[in-house]
Design an enzyme around this catalytic site. Sequence first.
Site, PDB file in Angstrom:
ATOM      1  N   TYR A 146      16.297 -62.890   6.863  1.00  0.00           N
ATOM      2  CA  TYR A 146      16.996 -63.629   7.675  1.00  0.00           C
ATOM      3  C   TYR A 146      18.032 -64.724   6.777  1.00  0.00           C
ATOM      4  CZ  TYR A 146      12.791 -62.485  10.509  1.00  0.00           C
ATOM      5  OH  TYR A 146      11.803 -61.726  11.182  1.00  0.00           O
ATOM      6  N   LYS A 195       5.774 -54.538   0.677  1.00  0.00           N
ATOM      7  CA  LYS A 195       5.957 -52.936   1.056  1.00  0.00           C
ATOM      8  C   LYS A 195       6.609 -52.489  -0.452  1.00  0.00           C
ATOM      9  CE  LYS A 195       6.428 -49.549   4.140  1.00  0.00           C
ATOM     10  NZ  LYS A 195       5.133 -49.080   4.542  1.00  0.00           N
ATOM     11  N   ASP A 227       2.198 -52.488   6.667  1.00  0.00           N
ATOM     12  CA  ASP A 227       1.773 -51.856   7.816  1.00  0.00           C
ATOM     13  C   ASP A 227       0.254 -51.676   7.987  1.00  0.00           C
ATOM     14  OD1 ASP A 227       2.093 -50.421   5.356  1.00  0.00           O
ATOM     15  OD2 ASP A 227       2.773 -48.614   6.213  1.00  0.00           O
ATOM     16  N   ASP A 251       6.724 -63.746   9.969  1.00  0.00           N
ATOM     17  CA  ASP A 251       7.135 -63.906  11.040  1.00  0.00           C
ATOM     18  C   ASP A 251       6.268 -63.089  12.045  1.00  0.00           C
ATOM     19  OD1 ASP A 251       8.423 -64.764  13.476  1.00  0.00           O
ATOM     20  OD2 ASP A 251      10.310 -63.760  12.719  1.00  0.00           O
ATOM     21  N   ASP A 255       2.570 -64.115  14.213  1.00  0.00           N
ATOM     22  CA  ASP A 255       2.550 -64.183  15.735  1.00  0.00           C
ATOM     23  C   ASP A 255       1.404 -63.052  15.934  1.00  0.00           C
ATOM     24  OD1 ASP A 255       4.445 -65.758  16.289  1.00  0.00           O
ATOM     25  OD2 ASP A 255       5.870 -64.373  17.520  1.00  0.00           O
TER      26      ASP A 255
END
Length: 366
Positions: A146, A195, A227, A251, A255
């Site tokens: 980001y 990852k 994942d 992020d 959520d």
Amino acid sequence: MDFKVGVIAGDGIGPEVTAEAWKVLEKVGSTFGHNFIRTDILMGGCSIDKYGEPLTQEAIDAAKAQDAVLMGSIGGNTSTSPWYKLPPEKRPEAGLLGIRKALNLFANLRPAYLYPQLAQACPLREEVAKKGFDMLIMRELTGGLYFGARHTEEVDGLMTATDTLVYNENEIRRIAIRAFDVAMKRRKKVTSVDKANVLDSSRLWRKITEEVAKDYPEVTLEHMLVDNAAMQLVADPTQFDVILTENMFGDILSDEASMITGSIGMLSSASLNESSFGLYEPSGGSAPDIAGKGIANPIATILSAAMMLRYSFNLDKEADAVEKAVEKALVDGIRTGDIMPREGDLSGITKVGTSGMGDAIADRIG
Ligand code: NAD
């Protein structure tokens, strides 16, 4: 002891829920012999109305002068409020990004806890939900995808967009240290999510995390690919204590974790910098649809105040007392509208408004 607390009540339900959190803090103060000194700070829509901008330099300076800041929420109805006719950098949310940057808040902590009393709101299968869970996601907030360089250009006649994911070892080390420190106050397990089978940034993340782990021999470190972590969160959330991860993975996973608790009105959060300073706020927004009605659930803000006691003021006993008081109120059947049982027997359940819930929790401290 004396503690200086900045209060950004903000917009919508913000002033209603921060009033209840303050009520609870005052009860903690009188019970345990502390003095919380309050300074009100304007940010968001209310600052636009008064000063024409969502965050003034005076507000930043006032926040920096505190030991910690407790926030409600900022913003209004994004379709109807005149604030959203302003350019993006003048809108309420720009204040939030601005204060996070000005205070260098690089670590975001979001607990996700399933209260047994609210298990029916959890969307997971009953046999998973009934085991409960209690985890905290530690998300890096100021680096990664980001914040990396990005551009869109034409390459060989095709529009091509590039985003870059950059982390240096210092950025990884400081958030990893935060995660291990928090794990020491909890069940002493860190699951670092990355990852690393694909990304160089993740391989560096893993290496630095392992280095930091050497200083915390009591804490168990495990690595998990993102994942798999997304699947494990819904398959077996009990396995997690502290989840440590970079900005974008955090992020998404935070959520997902908040969704499985079933209620936005219960979710606290903290954003910390390298000192003990932090900004504490509920995970939800300003809920313009219910603002001014006295029905918002203040528990997320009250639990955010408990995090402030624990992480900025090192008052673990006092934080425990607040968290236990919330639990007792739920056990005693006290509910705001958003956490009322949707069906079944309502005997033993008392529906209250925002201040009724604040009173119920304050009364159960000490
Ligand atoms: P929201 O979280 O404000 O509301 C979503 C739904 O959850 C609404 O139905 C609302 O009534 C309900 N809800 C939220 N908090 C509640 C509580 N404490 N008790 C009971 N019900 C609650 O999200 P939104 O509607 O997408 O956003 C509204 C405004 O809030 C927007 O301006 C948005 O930008 C802003 N926002 C601010 C923050 C922040 O201040 N950190 C975070 C998210 C959204």
